[in-house]
Design an enzyme around this catalytic site. Structure first.
Site, PDB file in Angstrom:
ATOM      1  N   SER A   8       0.812  -1.221   0.000  1.00  0.00           N
ATOM      2  CA  SER A   8       0.000   0.000   0.000  1.00  0.00           C
ATOM      3  C   SER A   8       0.841   1.265   0.000  1.00  0.00           C
ATOM      4  O   SER A   8       1.791   1.403   0.768  1.00  0.00           O
ATOM      5  CB  SER A   8      -0.915  -0.003   1.229  1.00  0.00           C
TER       6      SER A   8
ATOM      7  N   LYS B 240     -13.772  -4.560   2.216  1.00  0.00           N
ATOM      8  CA  LYS B 240     -14.631  -3.407   1.913  1.00  0.00           C
ATOM      9  C   LYS B 240     -16.118  -3.699   2.123  1.00  0.00           C
ATOM     10  O   LYS B 240     -16.871  -2.818   2.547  1.00  0.00           O
ATOM     11  CB  LYS B 240     -14.392  -2.943   0.474  1.00  0.00           C
TER      12      LYS B 240
ATOM     13  N   THR C 153     -18.563 -10.959 -18.167  1.00  0.00           N
ATOM     14  CA  THR C 153     -19.767 -11.680 -17.763  1.00  0.00           C
ATOM     15  C   THR C 153     -20.928 -10.694 -17.854  1.00  0.00           C
ATOM     16  O   THR C 153     -21.108  -9.843 -16.975  1.00  0.00           O
ATOM     17  CB  THR C 153     -19.629 -12.210 -16.314  1.00  0.00           C
TER      18      THR C 153
ATOM     19  N   ARG D 205     -23.427  -9.625 -14.962  1.00  0.00           N
ATOM     20  CA  ARG D 205     -23.004  -8.730 -13.875  1.00  0.00           C
ATOM     21  C   ARG D 205     -23.174  -7.267 -14.299  1.00  0.00           C
ATOM     22  O   ARG D 205     -23.534  -6.412 -13.492  1.00  0.00           O
ATOM     23  CB  ARG D 205     -21.547  -8.998 -13.497  1.00  0.00           C
TER      24      ARG D 205
ATOM     25  N   MET E 115      -8.239   2.558 -14.632  1.00  0.00           N
ATOM     26  CA  MET E 115      -8.253   2.734 -13.181  1.00  0.00           C
ATOM     27  C   MET E 115      -7.047   2.088 -12.516  1.00  0.00           C
ATOM     28  O   MET E 115      -6.707   2.391 -11.388  1.00  0.00           O
ATOM     29  CB  MET E 115      -9.545   2.169 -12.588  1.00  0.00           C
TER      30      MET E 115
ATOM     31  N   GLY F  26      -4.676   5.261 -13.288  1.00  0.00           N
ATOM     32  CA  GLY F  26      -5.435   5.439 -12.046  1.00  0.00           C
ATOM     33  C   GLY F  26      -4.644   5.993 -10.871  1.00  0.00           C
ATOM     34  O   GLY F  26      -5.164   6.012  -9.745  1.00  0.00           O
TER      35      GLY F  26
HETATM   36  P1  NDP Z   1     -13.210  -7.201  -9.073  1.00  0.00           P
HETATM   37  O1  NDP Z   1     -12.470  -8.478  -8.886  1.00  0.00           O
HETATM   38  O2  NDP Z   1     -14.360  -6.871  -8.191  1.00  0.00           O
HETATM   39  O3  NDP Z   1     -13.753  -7.129 -10.590  1.00  0.00           O
HETATM   40  C1  NDP Z   1     -12.909  -7.464 -11.655  1.00  0.00           C
HETATM   41  C2  NDP Z   1     -13.548  -7.055 -12.976  1.00  0.00           C
HETATM   42  O4  NDP Z   1     -12.597  -7.255 -14.014  1.00  0.00           O
HETATM   43  C3  NDP Z   1     -14.782  -7.897 -13.332  1.00  0.00           C
HETATM   44  O5  NDP Z   1     -15.687  -7.084 -14.035  1.00  0.00           O
HETATM   45  C4  NDP Z   1     -14.180  -8.984 -14.243  1.00  0.00           C
HETATM   46  O6  NDP Z   1     -15.107  -9.522 -15.161  1.00  0.00           O
HETATM   47  C5  NDP Z   1     -13.155  -8.168 -14.992  1.00  0.00           C
HETATM   48  N1  NDP Z   1     -12.056  -8.997 -15.528  1.00  0.00           N
HETATM   49  C6  NDP Z   1     -11.142  -9.682 -14.815  1.00  0.00           C
HETATM   50  N2  NDP Z   1     -10.264 -10.286 -15.647  1.00  0.00           N
HETATM   51  C7  NDP Z   1     -10.652  -9.966 -16.916  1.00  0.00           C
HETATM   52  C8  NDP Z   1     -10.141 -10.279 -18.209  1.00  0.00           C
HETATM   53  N3  NDP Z   1      -9.064 -11.050 -18.364  1.00  0.00           N
HETATM   54  N4  NDP Z   1     -10.774  -9.755 -19.293  1.00  0.00           N
HETATM   55  C9  NDP Z   1     -11.843  -8.975 -19.142  1.00  0.00           C
HETATM   56  N5  NDP Z   1     -12.393  -8.646 -17.942  1.00  0.00           N
HETATM   57  C10 NDP Z   1     -11.803  -9.138 -16.842  1.00  0.00           C
HETATM   58  O7  NDP Z   1     -12.059  -6.066  -9.017  1.00  0.00           O
HETATM   59  P2  NDP Z   1     -12.250  -4.532  -8.603  1.00  0.00           P
HETATM   60  O8  NDP Z   1     -13.510  -4.045  -9.207  1.00  0.00           O
HETATM   61  O9  NDP Z   1     -12.051  -4.382  -7.151  1.00  0.00           O
HETATM   62  O10 NDP Z   1     -10.972  -3.824  -9.300  1.00  0.00           O
HETATM   63  C11 NDP Z   1     -10.906  -3.625 -10.710  1.00  0.00           C
HETATM   64  C12 NDP Z   1      -9.700  -2.742 -11.048  1.00  0.00           C
HETATM   65  O11 NDP Z   1      -9.848  -1.434 -10.541  1.00  0.00           O
HETATM   66  C13 NDP Z   1      -8.356  -3.275 -10.528  1.00  0.00           C
HETATM   67  O12 NDP Z   1      -7.423  -3.225 -11.589  1.00  0.00           O
HETATM   68  C14 NDP Z   1      -7.969  -2.280  -9.455  1.00  0.00           C
HETATM   69  O13 NDP Z   1      -6.556  -2.129  -9.373  1.00  0.00           O
HETATM   70  C15 NDP Z   1      -8.631  -1.008  -9.947  1.00  0.00           C
HETATM   71  N6  NDP Z   1      -8.912  -0.034  -8.861  1.00  0.00           N
HETATM   72  C16 NDP Z   1      -8.223   1.160  -8.858  1.00  0.00           C
HETATM   73  C17 NDP Z   1      -8.456   2.093  -7.858  1.00  0.00           C
HETATM   74  C18 NDP Z   1      -7.666   3.376  -7.857  1.00  0.00           C
HETATM   75  O14 NDP Z   1      -7.717   4.114  -6.857  1.00  0.00           O
HETATM   76  N7  NDP Z   1      -6.965   3.710  -8.918  1.00  0.00           N
HETATM   77  C19 NDP Z   1      -9.428   1.856  -6.783  1.00  0.00           C
HETATM   78  C20 NDP Z   1     -10.100   0.573  -6.885  1.00  0.00           C
HETATM   79  C21 NDP Z   1      -9.828  -0.317  -7.890  1.00  0.00           C
HETATM   80  P3  NDP Z   1     -16.057 -10.769 -14.764  1.00  0.00           P
HETATM   81  O15 NDP Z   1     -17.227 -10.172 -14.042  1.00  0.00           O
HETATM   82  O16 NDP Z   1     -16.407 -11.362 -16.069  1.00  0.00           O
HETATM   83  O17 NDP Z   1     -15.230 -11.679 -13.895  1.00  0.00           O
END
Ligand code: NDP
Length: 266
Positions: A8, A59, A147, A150, A208, A232
């Site tokens: 972090s 969270k 997906t 979702r 992000m 991000g």
């Molecule tokens: P989650 O695990 O909750 O969600 C992941 C998402 O990414 C889902 O929609 C998933 O799709 C999709 N996904 C994962 N792998 C793939 C792939 N190979 N191809 C396409 N889609 C994919 O994660 P979070 O929502 O918590 O985080 C998402 C991103 O946001 C991370 O990269 C994180 O670092 C970033 N983030 C940045 C912040 C910042 O302050 N800059 C703050 C919070 C998050 P499916 O539903 O199909 O599995």
């Protein structure tokens, strides 16, 4: 509080905020074991702690634990900021979405108002940004996810005004003024499969995720000649600033903090 937590940047960010505002703050990263989150929060406030940031995987648990939620936290279903009010009630807020909006508007001078917005992903992070984006009055938001179900569930939750729609990546019909990647695909070195027709000459692209090197998504945008491309890091610093201002009632300067992290000084 989180697990893992060693990576972090928040302690460094908040220490810089404290120095810049002249506030006396001690902020450290606390590793919490799964199953011990509630007790850890209790111990923290009983020990005189004033405010907490919560990261993965707690969270949602923090959201359940809070006595009171801000409206944006209620909609996000997750909390990254906790504090106690004068009556001892535990408040929960989520500052990620407002962090993204502030980064776009204040740091990059990009307007969201009236824009066609495409959001990629439908996970926790995306759920947290939709309400703050809607507050800016975009013309339309499309949520596209690997997906599709979702994405549809999220659109249903937020589409009170006919402004939010959802689909799978293959069904996306552009072009868009602003594309926000909220998937974690970059972590796996992948990029959501999008047709080039999502872009027009001035499309702004925002990942992000932050990384010292170009993410796959940022590289995708660069290869297609996009000009406004942002990662991000600013969102990370702005969400921290929002938390800091909730706890200390003073908003720290953020541009210098982003620059310091970007240059590898912290
Ligand atoms: P989650 O695990 O909750 O969600 C992941 C998402 O990414 C889902 O929609 C998933 O799709 C999709 N996904 C994962 N792998 C793939 C792939 N190979 N191809 C396409 N889609 C994919 O994660 P979070 O929502 O918590 O985080 C998402 C991103 O946001 C991370 O990269 C994180 O670092 C970033 N983030 C940045 C912040 C910042 O302050 N800059 C703050 C919070 C998050 P499916 O539903 O199909 O599995």
């Amino acid at each position: 509080m989180g697990n893992p937590i060693k990576h972090s940047k928040s302690p460094a960010i908040h220490t810089m905020f404290a120095a810049r505002t002249g506030e006396s703050v001690h902020y450290e990263a606390l590793l919490v074991e799964p199953g011990d989150f509630r007790q850890a929060v209790d111990r923290f406030f009983l020990g005189g702690g004033r405010g907490l940031n919560i990261t993965l995987p707690f969270k949602q648990e923090a959201w359940q634990l809070a006595d009171r939620l801000t409206e944006r936290a209620r909609l996000a279903g997750a909390v990254n900021t906790l504090w106690k009010d004068d009556e001892g009630l535990l408040w929960g807020d989520t500052t990620d979405g407002v962090g993204l909006v502030r980064d776009l508007i204040c740091n990059h001078e990009q307007s969201i108002t009236g824009k066609q917005v495409l959001i990629l992903g439908a996970g926790g992070a995306v759920r947290g940004i939709i309400a703050p984006l809607l507050e800016q009055g975009p013309a339309h938001i499309t949520i596209a996810n690997r997906t599709e179900s979702r994405a549809l569930a999220l659109a249903e939750l937020f589409d009170l005004s006919g402004t939010v729609a959802a689909c799978g990546f293959a069904e996306v019909v552009g072009p868009f003024d602003l594309i926000i990647n909220g998937t974690s695909a970059s972590l796996q070195g992948e990029c959501p499969a999008l047709p080039d027709s999502v872009l027009h000459a001035n499309t702004v692209v925002y990942d992000m995720m932050y990384s010292a090197h170009n993410t796959v998504f940022i590289q995708w945008a660069k290869d297609r000649g996009c000009i406004g491309i942002y990662d991000g890091l600013g969102m990370l610093v702005e969400q921290a600033a929002e938390s800091f201002s909730i706890w200390r009632k003073i908003r720290p300067e953020t541009i210098g903090v982003v620059a310091k992290i970007r240059s590898g000084l912290i």
